[in-house]
Design a protein around this motif. Structure first.
Motif, PDB file in Angstrom:
ATOM      1  N   GLN A   1      -3.455  17.207  -2.053  1.00 48.15           N
ATOM      2  CA  GLN A   1      -2.840  18.197  -1.165  1.00 48.15           C
ATOM      3  C   GLN A   1      -1.863  17.532  -0.192  1.00 48.15           C
ATOM      4  OE1 GLN A   1      -5.595  20.878   0.810  1.00 48.15           O
ATOM      5  NE2 GLN A   1      -6.974  20.858  -0.940  1.00 48.15           N
ATOM      6  N   GLU A   2      -2.271  16.399   0.365  1.00 51.81           N
ATOM      7  CA  GLU A   2      -1.413  15.690   1.312  1.00 51.81           C
ATOM      8  C   GLU A   2      -0.158  15.132   0.630  1.00 51.81           C
ATOM      9  OE1 GLU A   2      -1.872  15.465   4.744  1.00 51.81           O
ATOM     10  OE2 GLU A   2      -3.228  17.062   4.102  1.00 51.81           O
ATOM     11  N   MET A   3      -0.320  14.644  -0.587  1.00 52.01           N
ATOM     12  CA  MET A   3       0.836  14.122  -1.328  1.00 52.01           C
ATOM     13  C   MET A   3       1.814  15.247  -1.649  1.00 52.01           C
ATOM     14  SD  MET A   3      -1.190  11.440  -3.823  1.00 52.01           S
ATOM     15  CE  MET A   3       0.251  10.851  -4.719  1.00 52.01           C
ATOM     16  N   ASN A   4       1.284  16.400  -1.970  1.00 45.93           N
ATOM     17  CA  ASN A   4       2.151  17.566  -2.211  1.00 45.93           C
ATOM     18  C   ASN A   4       2.914  17.945  -0.946  1.00 45.93           C
ATOM     19  OD1 ASN A   4       2.386  18.949  -4.799  1.00 45.93           O
ATOM     20  ND2 ASN A   4       0.149  19.070  -4.769  1.00 45.93           N
ATOM     21  N   ARG A   5       2.236  17.857   0.190  1.00 51.94           N
ATOM     22  CA  ARG A   5       2.881  18.173   1.455  1.00 51.94           C
ATOM     23  C   ARG A   5       4.054  17.225   1.725  1.00 51.94           C
ATOM     24  NH1 ARG A   5       0.124  20.612   5.447  1.00 51.94           N
ATOM     25  NH2 ARG A   5      -1.845  19.743   4.663  1.00 51.94           N
ATOM     26  N   GLU A   6       3.854  15.936   1.478  1.00 48.14           N
ATOM     27  CA  GLU A   6       4.897  14.944   1.756  1.00 48.14           C
ATOM     28  C   GLU A   6       6.087  15.097   0.811  1.00 48.14           C
ATOM     29  OE1 GLU A   6       4.700  13.329   4.373  1.00 48.14           O
ATOM     30  OE2 GLU A   6       2.575  13.543   4.827  1.00 48.14           O
ATOM     31  N   ILE A   7       5.806  15.319  -0.461  1.00 42.47           N
ATOM     32  CA  ILE A   7       6.917  15.425  -1.419  1.00 42.47           C
ATOM     33  C   ILE A   7       7.698  16.716  -1.195  1.00 42.47           C
ATOM     34  CG2 ILE A   7       5.693  16.592  -3.306  1.00 42.47           C
ATOM     35  CD1 ILE A   7       8.225  13.680  -3.596  1.00 42.47           C
TER      36      ILE A   7
ATOM     37  N   VAL B   1       6.427   6.391   3.334  1.00 40.69           N
ATOM     38  CA  VAL B   1       5.335   5.505   3.747  1.00 40.69           C
ATOM     39  C   VAL B   1       3.985   6.188   3.526  1.00 40.69           C
ATOM     40  CG1 VAL B   1       4.229   4.387   5.731  1.00 40.69           C
ATOM     41  CG2 VAL B   1       6.693   4.182   5.396  1.00 40.69           C
ATOM     42  N   ARG B   2       3.886   7.444   3.936  1.00 41.72           N
ATOM     43  CA  ARG B   2       2.617   8.167   3.778  1.00 41.72           C
ATOM     44  C   ARG B   2       2.293   8.409   2.302  1.00 41.72           C
ATOM     45  NH1 ARG B   2       4.121  10.899   8.781  1.00 41.72           N
ATOM     46  NH2 ARG B   2       5.276  12.484   7.617  1.00 41.72           N
ATOM     47  N   LEU B   3       3.327   8.717   1.517  1.00 40.02           N
ATOM     48  CA  LEU B   3       3.095   8.912   0.079  1.00 40.02           C
ATOM     49  C   LEU B   3       2.544   7.646  -0.568  1.00 40.02           C
ATOM     50  CD1 LEU B   3       6.007  11.062  -1.409  1.00 40.02           C
ATOM     51  CD2 LEU B   3       3.567  11.355  -1.824  1.00 40.02           C
TER      52      LEU B   3
ATOM     53  N   ILE C   1       9.135   7.419  -6.455  1.00 41.00           N
ATOM     54  CA  ILE C   1       9.292   7.307  -4.998  1.00 41.00           C
ATOM     55  C   ILE C   1      10.236   6.155  -4.649  1.00 41.00           C
ATOM     56  CG2 ILE C   1       8.114   6.899  -2.804  1.00 41.00           C
ATOM     57  CD1 ILE C   1       7.603   9.621  -4.132  1.00 41.00           C
ATOM     58  N   LYS C   2      10.106   5.044  -5.374  1.00 42.57           N
ATOM     59  CA  LYS C   2      11.004   3.908  -5.135  1.00 42.57           C
ATOM     60  C   LYS C   2      12.452   4.295  -5.438  1.00 42.57           C
ATOM     61  CE  LYS C   2       7.706   0.163  -6.000  1.00 42.57           C
ATOM     62  NZ  LYS C   2       7.353  -0.968  -6.900  1.00 42.57           N
TER      63      LYS C   2
ATOM     64  N   SER D   1       0.985   5.283   0.890  1.00 40.05           N
ATOM     65  CA  SER D   1      -0.365   5.077   1.415  1.00 40.05           C
ATOM     66  C   SER D   1      -1.372   5.936   0.667  1.00 40.05           C
ATOM     67  CB  SER D   1      -0.398   5.403   2.908  1.00 40.05           C
ATOM     68  OG  SER D   1      -1.723   5.325   3.399  1.00 40.05           O
ATOM     69  N   HIS D   2      -1.026   7.187   0.429  1.00 42.86           N
ATOM     70  CA  HIS D   2      -1.927   8.099  -0.290  1.00 42.86           C
ATOM     71  C   HIS D   2      -2.149   7.634  -1.722  1.00 42.86           C
ATOM     72  CE1 HIS D   2      -1.907  10.568   3.121  1.00 42.86           C
ATOM     73  NE2 HIS D   2      -0.866  11.338   2.849  1.00 42.86           N
ATOM     74  N   ILE D   3      -1.093   7.147  -2.351  1.00 43.03           N
ATOM     75  CA  ILE D   3      -1.234   6.638  -3.721  1.00 43.03           C
ATOM     76  C   ILE D   3      -2.213   5.468  -3.746  1.00 43.03           C
ATOM     77  CG2 ILE D   3      -0.038   5.428  -5.597  1.00 43.03           C
ATOM     78  CD1 ILE D   3       2.437   7.104  -4.941  1.00 43.03           C
ATOM     79  N   GLY D   4      -2.070   4.567  -2.763  1.00 44.04           N
ATOM     80  CA  GLY D   4      -2.976   3.423  -2.667  1.00 44.04           C
ATOM     81  C   GLY D   4      -4.416   3.854  -2.442  1.00 44.04           C
ATOM     82  N   GLN D   5      -4.622   4.819  -1.551  1.00 49.64           N
ATOM     83  CA  GLN D   5      -5.972   5.317  -1.286  1.00 49.64           C
ATOM     84  C   GLN D   5      -6.568   5.988  -2.520  1.00 49.64           C
ATOM     85  OE1 GLN D   5      -6.682   7.426   2.549  1.00 49.64           O
ATOM     86  NE2 GLN D   5      -4.532   6.997   2.946  1.00 49.64           N
ATOM     87  N   LEU D   6      -5.739   6.731  -3.230  1.00 52.08           N
ATOM     88  CA  LEU D   6      -6.220   7.433  -4.416  1.00 52.08           C
ATOM     89  C   LEU D   6      -6.685   6.443  -5.478  1.00 52.08           C
ATOM     90  CD1 LEU D   6      -4.527  10.592  -5.895  1.00 52.08           C
ATOM     91  CD2 LEU D   6      -5.582   8.899  -7.367  1.00 52.08           C
ATOM     92  N   LYS D   7      -5.882   5.425  -5.722  1.00 53.43           N
ATOM     93  CA  LYS D   7      -6.239   4.418  -6.739  1.00 53.43           C
ATOM     94  C   LYS D   7      -7.478   3.633  -6.333  1.00 53.43           C
ATOM     95  CE  LYS D   7      -2.632   2.103  -8.315  1.00 53.43           C
ATOM     96  NZ  LYS D   7      -1.312   1.413  -8.270  1.00 53.43           N
TER      97      LYS D   7
END
Length: 293
Positions: free
Chosen positions: A253-259, A225-227, A170-171, A229-235
């Protein structure tokens, strides 16, 4: 720490009358589904067994196998009906005397007459049986939960590693994104120049407006930004001491939507390849999440 839905446990317990062996295995399942296979005369204890398991297992299909071996006198008592045997014997003696038949009266012959033996069911102490069985069930559950926890730790380690890898991709995408706008501007200028063949001067303000529209349409800032955030929440969720399987499934599912949105906004081959890599890693995480309670 998270727990896997896959595991196995075995427990034994015995008292002066009986020995129980309990085996429990669990696999992934959308809900909490418990199946108990046990001797029919113990089925009245099924709900108590399920309650013990439900206290520890919140999700998954659990199969319980219970075997019982009687080590004492057993649950039946056989005695001799002496009065009836005596009457049978006397009748046989009368037959012998009256009809002058050969004397072949034997134990095996007498034992074949009806109701010679009295079979009685022993009175069993249900609480005593439950306490013995409960001990075996508890041991099996403890072993099962240890295995589920060990498997869960391995799953968490794998998922965290993949999240770190996705974060690095992502970076890279985020760093590459501004270059795409500049490349678009340069290519647009070149194409206009070729078409006008230097006969008309390019309107820089109009060019800047077109570039600005492209930049707005292709901006992936919100998705990034949302991706993240989701990575942080998942960890962070992986550190919780409660069932999180459904929560993780939602985050994936949300991460798939963003990517997917990032992929649809970009025509750059390098970014498209990075999007494919992220989706591949998310699919691997999703497969792992299916095993998490």
């Amino acid at each position: 720490m998270i727990k896997s839905m896959t595991g196995f446990g075995r427990g034994e317990a015995q008292d002066t009358q009986r020995q129980f062996t309990v085996e429990i295995k669990s696999v992934n399942h959308r809900y909490n589904d418990i199946v108990v296979r046990m001797p029919k005369r113990l089925t009245y204890l099924e709900e108590k067994i399920k309650d013990l398991i439900k206290n520890e297992v919140k999700r998954g299909r659990v199969e319980v196998y219970i075997s019982l071996e009687n080590t004492g006198e057993g649950d039946t008592k056989i005695s001799l009906n002496r009065s009836l045997v005596s009457q049978y014997y006397q009748c046989l003696q009368e037959i012998k005397a009256s009809f002058e038949v050969k004397d072949d009266i034997s134990v095996s012959a007498l034992s074949k007459f009806p109701d010679v033996f009295i079979i009685e069911s022993r009175e069993e102490d249900e609480d005593e049986i439950w306490q013995c069985l409960k001990g075996a069930v508890v041991k099996a559950i403890e072993m099962l939960m240890k295995m589920r926890q060990v498997e869960g730790e391995k799953l968490a380690e794998d998922i965290v590693g993949r999240c770190e890898y996705i974060g690095s991709i992502i970076k890279t995408i985020e760093k590459k994104s501004p270059e795409i706008v500049q490349d678009y501007k340069n290519k647009l200028r070149e194409r206009i120049t070729e078409m006008l063949e230097d006969t008309i001067q390019i309107d820089d303000s109009r060019l800047s407006m077109e570039v600005a529209i492209f930049a707005d349409k292709s901006s992936i800032t919100e998705e990034v930004v949302r991706l993240n955030s989701h990575i942080g929440q998942l960890k962070k969720s992986l550190e919780e001491h409660q069932p999180i399987g459904r929560k993780l499934d939602f985050l994936i599912q949300e991460m798939n939507r963003e990517i997917n949105t990032i992929g649809s906004k970009s025509s750059d081959l390098e970014i498209v390849n990075h999007v494919v890599d992220v989706k591949s890693e998310l699919e691997k995480i999703r497969e792992q999440v299916q095993n998490i309670e």
